[in-house]
Design an enzyme around this catalytic site. Structure first.
Site, short mmCIF file in Angstrom:
data_model
loop_
_atom_site.label_atom_id
_atom_site.label_comp_id
_atom_site.label_asym_id
_atom_site.label_seq_id
_atom_site.Cartn_x
_atom_site.Cartn_y
_atom_site.Cartn_z
N LYS A 1 0.83 -1.21 0.00
CA LYS A 1 0.00 0.00 0.00
C LYS A 1 0.86 1.26 0.00
O LYS A 1 0.65 2.17 -0.79
CB LYS A 1 -0.93 0.03 1.24
CG LYS A 1 -1.83 -1.19 1.35
CD LYS A 1 -2.71 -1.11 2.59
CE LYS A 1 -1.96 -1.12 3.91
NZ LYS A 1 -1.21 -2.36 4.19
N ARG B 1 -9.31 0.56 9.22
CA ARG B 1 -8.80 -0.77 9.53
C ARG B 1 -9.82 -1.62 10.25
O ARG B 1 -9.52 -2.75 10.62
CB ARG B 1 -7.57 -0.63 10.42
CG ARG B 1 -6.27 -0.90 9.66
CD ARG B 1 -5.18 -0.72 10.65
NE ARG B 1 -3.94 -1.39 10.40
CZ ARG B 1 -2.92 -0.84 9.76
NH1 ARG B 1 -3.04 0.33 9.19
NH2 ARG B 1 -1.79 -1.49 9.67
P1 ADP Z 1 2.28 -1.84 3.22
O1 ADP Z 1 2.30 -0.32 3.19
O2 ADP Z 1 1.07 -2.40 2.57
O3 ADP Z 1 2.50 -2.38 4.60
P2 ADP Z 1 4.86 -1.64 1.78
O4 ADP Z 1 4.53 -0.80 0.61
O5 ADP Z 1 5.62 -1.03 2.88
O6 ADP Z 1 3.51 -2.34 2.35
O7 ADP Z 1 5.63 -2.93 1.24
C1 ADP Z 1 6.11 -3.92 2.16
C2 ADP Z 1 7.50 -4.39 1.73
O8 ADP Z 1 7.41 -5.12 0.49
C3 ADP Z 1 8.48 -3.24 1.46
O9 ADP Z 1 9.77 -3.66 1.88
C4 ADP Z 1 8.43 -3.05 -0.06
O10 ADP Z 1 9.66 -2.56 -0.57
C5 ADP Z 1 8.14 -4.46 -0.55
N1 ADP Z 1 7.27 -4.51 -1.75
C6 ADP Z 1 6.25 -3.69 -2.09
N2 ADP Z 1 5.65 -4.09 -3.23
C7 ADP Z 1 6.31 -5.22 -3.63
C8 ADP Z 1 6.16 -6.10 -4.75
N3 ADP Z 1 5.23 -5.94 -5.68
N4 ADP Z 1 7.03 -7.15 -4.83
C9 ADP Z 1 7.97 -7.34 -3.88
N5 ADP Z 1 8.15 -6.54 -2.81
C10 ADP Z 1 7.34 -5.49 -2.67
P1 ADP Z 2 1.42 -1.89 7.91
O1 ADP Z 2 0.68 -1.43 6.70
O2 ADP Z 2 2.75 -2.45 7.57
O3 ADP Z 2 0.61 -2.76 8.81
P2 ADP Z 2 1.10 0.68 9.24
O4 ADP Z 2 2.20 1.63 9.17
O5 ADP Z 2 -0.13 0.93 8.45
O6 ADP Z 2 1.75 -0.71 8.89
O7 ADP Z 2 0.64 0.49 10.76
C1 ADP Z 2 1.56 0.27 11.81
C2 ADP Z 2 0.80 0.24 13.14
O8 ADP Z 2 0.19 1.52 13.38
C3 ADP Z 2 -0.35 -0.75 13.21
O9 ADP Z 2 0.08 -2.05 13.57
C4 ADP Z 2 -1.24 -0.10 14.27
O10 ADP Z 2 -0.73 -0.33 15.58
C5 ADP Z 2 -1.09 1.37 13.98
N1 ADP Z 2 -2.11 1.86 13.02
C6 ADP Z 2 -1.91 2.38 11.78
N2 ADP Z 2 -3.07 2.72 11.20
C7 ADP Z 2 -4.05 2.40 12.09
C8 ADP Z 2 -5.47 2.48 12.08
N3 ADP Z 2 -6.15 2.96 11.02
N4 ADP Z 2 -6.15 2.06 13.18
C9 ADP Z 2 -5.51 1.59 14.26
N5 ADP Z 2 -4.17 1.46 14.33
C10 ADP Z 2 -3.44 1.86 13.26
#
Ligand code: ADP
Ligand code: ADP
Ligand code: ZN
Length: 215
Positions: free
Chosen positions: A13, A88
């Site tokens: 995302k 979420r």
């Molecule tokens: P999210 O915001 O949904 O938690 P991220 O955008 O941070 O996810 O991506 C999670 C990890 O996977 C990061 O280390 C990113 O560089 C990697 N990543 C993102 N898209 C891809 C993809 N299409 N293929 C492989 N790795 C990816």
């Molecule tokens: P990822 O996409 O890798 O799960 P985020 O950066 O979106 O990571 O979220 C990291 C942490 O921040 C979550 O595990 C939660 O504790 C908190 N968080 C982020 N967004 C929300 C939300 N909309 N509601 C509740 N907690 C949140």
């Protein structure tokens, strides 16, 4: 353009949202990023949020809903925004639709990005994040140009505390219990578009742009 990117942690995302910002010139709103800044600055919100984030649990709804309400009322959100990591759970989704309704606005599309659990664990445990600007990298899939330095600001990369394997597993459980039901929620409202989040980052981006541009 008012868009929600929905998907499990590690779905991509944040990666896709930052590419969309460049193409469509609307801000990315990531509750995770906003919370991490608050934790780093040790604000009262940050201190409270940290205990939930460290456990991989959701921060209370009133906190994140408050963040979103304040953020979307800023002027740079007039042309639209991309929500990444919010809502979420159902309560957050209802709160969002109520706050937009009051402003005579609505979400245009929800794009659900799906990725298998095993791949999510590899992505999250290998994710590296810039200490300063928060930009994301991966030890195998998305290396910075200079090893261990951010392409954008040159600062050092680190591993997020909650990207360690034990917390990752807990976050995936929280996702399934609380966030996954939103797929059905938005599907019933005819707002949902689904894509597979596996494969090249650019290929996924092209699919998202196509969805955005179709009427
Ligand atoms: P999210 O915001 O949904 O938690 P991220 O955008 O941070 O996810 O991506 C999670 C990890 O996977 C990061 O280390 C990113 O560089 C990697 N990543 C993102 N898209 C891809 C993809 N299409 N293929 C492989 N790795 C990816
Ligand atoms: P990822 O996409 O890798 O799960 P985020 O950066 O979106 O990571 O979220 C990291 C942490 O921040 C979550 O595990 C939660 O504790 C908190 N968080 C982020 N967004 C929300 C939300 N909309 N509601 C509740 N907690 C949140
Ligand atoms: Zn940086």
């Amino acid at each position: 353009m008012k868009l929600i990117l929905l998907g499990p942690p590690g779905a991509g995302k944040g990666t896709q949202a930052s590419m969309l910002v460049n193409k469509y010139n609307v801000p990315q709103i990531s509750t995770g990023d906003i919370l991490r800044v608050a934790v780093k600055e040790k604000t009262s919100m940050g201190i409270k949020a940290k205990e939930f984030m460290d456990r991989g649990a959701l921060v209370p709804d009133e906190v994140v809903v408050g963040i979103i309400e304040e953020r979307i009322s800023k002027e740079d959100c007039n042309p639209g925004f991309i929500l990444d990591g919010f809502p979420r759970n159902i309560a957050q989704a209802d709160a969002l639709s109520n706050m937009l309704e009051k402003r005579n606005e609505a979400i245009d599309k929800v794009i659900s990005i799906s990725v298998d659990d095993e791949e999510l664990v590899v992505r999250l445990t290998g994710r590296r994040t810039c200490k300063d600007c928060g930009k994301g990298y991966h030890v195998t899939f998305k290396l910075p140009k200079v090893s261990d330095a951010c392409d954008v600001c040159g600062n050092e990369l680190m591993q997020r505390d909650d990207d360690r394997e034990s917390t990752v597993k807990d976050r995936l459980v929280v996702y399934k219990e609380q966030t996954q039901p939103l797929i059905d929620y938005y599907s019933k409202k005819n707002m949902l578009k689904s894509i597979k989040g596996e494969g090249g980052i650019q290929h996924i981006f092209d699919q998202i742009c196509k969805i955005i541009e179709e009427v």
